[in-house]
Design a protein around this motif. Structure first.
Motif, PDB file in Angstrom:
ATOM      1  N   ASN A 104      -6.544  40.500  38.367  1.00 54.79           N
ATOM      2  CA  ASN A 104      -5.630  40.487  39.519  1.00 54.79           C
ATOM      3  C   ASN A 104      -4.282  41.132  39.238  1.00 54.79           C
ATOM      4  O   ASN A 104      -3.322  40.919  39.990  1.00 54.79           O
ATOM      5  N   SER A 105      -4.195  41.919  38.178  1.00 52.57           N
ATOM      6  CA  SER A 105      -2.982  42.690  37.943  1.00 52.57           C
ATOM      7  C   SER A 105      -2.731  43.628  39.111  1.00 52.57           C
ATOM      8  O   SER A 105      -3.664  44.210  39.662  1.00 52.57           O
ATOM      9  N   ARG A 106      -1.445  43.795  39.487  1.00 51.23           N
ATOM     10  CA  ARG A 106      -1.093  44.683  40.603  1.00 51.23           C
ATOM     11  C   ARG A 106      -0.751  46.080  40.113  1.00 51.23           C
ATOM     12  O   ARG A 106      -0.242  46.908  40.873  1.00 51.23           O
ATOM     13  N   SER A 107      -1.057  46.389  38.868  1.00 53.39           N
ATOM     14  CA  SER A 107      -0.690  47.682  38.310  1.00 53.39           C
ATOM     15  C   SER A 107      -1.341  48.823  39.083  1.00 53.39           C
ATOM     16  O   SER A 107      -2.539  48.798  39.377  1.00 53.39           O
ATOM     17  N   SER A 108      -0.540  49.847  39.390  1.00 55.61           N
ATOM     18  CA  SER A 108      -1.065  51.040  40.066  1.00 55.61           C
ATOM     19  C   SER A 108      -1.405  52.143  39.074  1.00 55.61           C
ATOM     20  O   SER A 108      -1.762  53.253  39.481  1.00 55.61           O
ATOM     21  N   PHE A 109      -1.331  51.866  37.778  1.00 56.85           N
ATOM     22  CA  PHE A 109      -1.612  52.886  36.770  1.00 56.85           C
ATOM     23  C   PHE A 109      -3.083  53.290  36.845  1.00 56.85           C
ATOM     24  O   PHE A 109      -3.974  52.435  36.851  1.00 56.85           O
ATOM     25  N   ARG A 110      -3.321  54.611  36.896  1.00 54.61           N
ATOM     26  CA  ARG A 110      -4.673  55.154  36.907  1.00 54.61           C
ATOM     27  C   ARG A 110      -4.732  56.343  35.952  1.00 54.61           C
ATOM     28  O   ARG A 110      -3.785  57.112  35.838  1.00 54.61           O
ATOM     29  N   ARG A 111      -5.869  56.508  35.270  1.00 52.70           N
ATOM     30  CA  ARG A 111      -6.032  57.621  34.337  1.00 52.70           C
ATOM     31  C   ARG A 111      -7.412  58.246  34.543  1.00 52.70           C
ATOM     32  O   ARG A 111      -8.284  58.182  33.683  1.00 52.70           O
TER      33      ARG A 111
END
Length: 321
Positions: A206-213
């Motif tokens: 449920n992390s709200r991180s928007s990091f994408r790779r």
């Protein structure tokens, strides 16, 4: 009666969380891998920034398997995120700033998951695969030009890669003032990509991180679950029923004892005063760089109190009433 200033000593405990990535070399479907991680560790791995990504790569160094599940999965309605994922970059409410043109977003054709700013300073959704000019943000110290328009058209993903390599990221627009500054860069008749994108993927923890790779041309709708490709240090979507090794996250608790010296004529062992002091200390430490996730609690001494009075050399022995 003389108003005495007492030198009072006590300590508080600062506790925070740190991540550890654990590679599990067992072939499991995504759901089985998730269950394993939740039982034996914390959850499938979530990656919040480049530091996490590099730590994950270190954890799998020397592994001969080509890929492993991480905790990213397509589920639920898409949400809007800014490409620049640092939560400290945004004050309260700033990550939700939008300046949509009337009738937008309209998701025409069901494929408009990225956003452009037009020559009127308003936002429109558009296809991420379209070729557009784009605007980068440069957050480096003492940089002269914070916002840079790149006139060479690229897809949104390629524009993001370019901005991250040459500046900081695709531009985030946090308020009306920044909207006006970015708008000033857009030539008449042009729309340019900004860092806002719509994403249906969620982290297992449920992390709200928007990091994408994502790897090149990914995600390509091969499946709703995500694997980390070791050689590319990037991600690919995949069918969840495929058996893969996987990466878990273990959350480690870190504790540090801080010594506190207070000058006061009051009884600082009084609960209301201790609460106020703790709040002020926490805010000061956050201002100095401590994580907002860290928690402070008072450490009770063996004699049942937090603080004890230290005698001033120029005074008689004193105690707190």
């Amino acid at each position: 009666m003389m108003n005495l200033i007492l030198f009072i000593f006590g300590s508080c405990i600062s506790s925070g969380l740190s991540k550890k990535f654990v590679f599990v070399n067992e072939l499991k479907t995504y759901d089985d891998a998730q269950s394993f991680c939740r039982k034996h560790h914390n959850d499938l791995a979530s990656i919040e920034d480049l530091t996490d990504l590099n730590d994950l790569q270190t954890a799998v160094s020397g592994i001969t398997e080509p890929s492993a599940w991480i905790g990213l999965k397509k589920e639920g309605p898409p949400l809007w995120y800014w490409s620049l994922y640092d939560s400290e970059f945004y004050r309260e409410g700033e990550a939700e700033y939008r300046n949509w043109r009337t009738g937008e977003p309209n998701n025409q054709g069901g494929i408009e998951n990225c956003v452009v700013i037009d020559d009127g300073g308003q936002f429109r959704d558009t296809s991420c695969s379209s070729q557009r000019q784009f605007i980068c943000y440069d957050g480096n110290v003492n940089v002269i030009q914070r916002y840079v328009i790149i006139n060479q058209p690229m897809t949104w993903n390629n524009a993001q890669t370019h901005c991250r390599k040459t500046h900081t990221d695709l531009v985030s627009i946090r308020n009306l003032e920044e909207n006006q500054q970015v708008h000033a860069l857009v030539p008449a008749g042009v729309v340019a990509f900004i860092g806002l994108f719509k994403d249906p993927f969620r982290w297992s923890d449920n992390s709200r991180s928007s990091f994408r790779r994502w790897s090149l041309n990914e995600p390509d709708n091969s499946g709703p679950c995500v694997e980390h490709i070791f050689q590319l240090n990037a991600w690919k979507d995949q069918n969840c029923s495929t058996a893969r090794p996987f990466i878990c996250t273990s959350v480690l608790k870190k504790t540090q004892i801080l010594k506190v010296k207070v000058k006061s004529s009051l009884n600082v062992n009084y609960p209301a005063i201790m609460t106020t002091l703790l709040q002020k200390i926490q805010q000061k430490l956050v201002d100095l760089g401590m994580s907002t996730d860290a928690k402070l609690v008072w450490r009770v001494q063996s004699y049942g109190a937090v603080f004890h009075t230290v005698q001033n050399k120029k005074q008689s022995a004193l105690s707190v009433c």
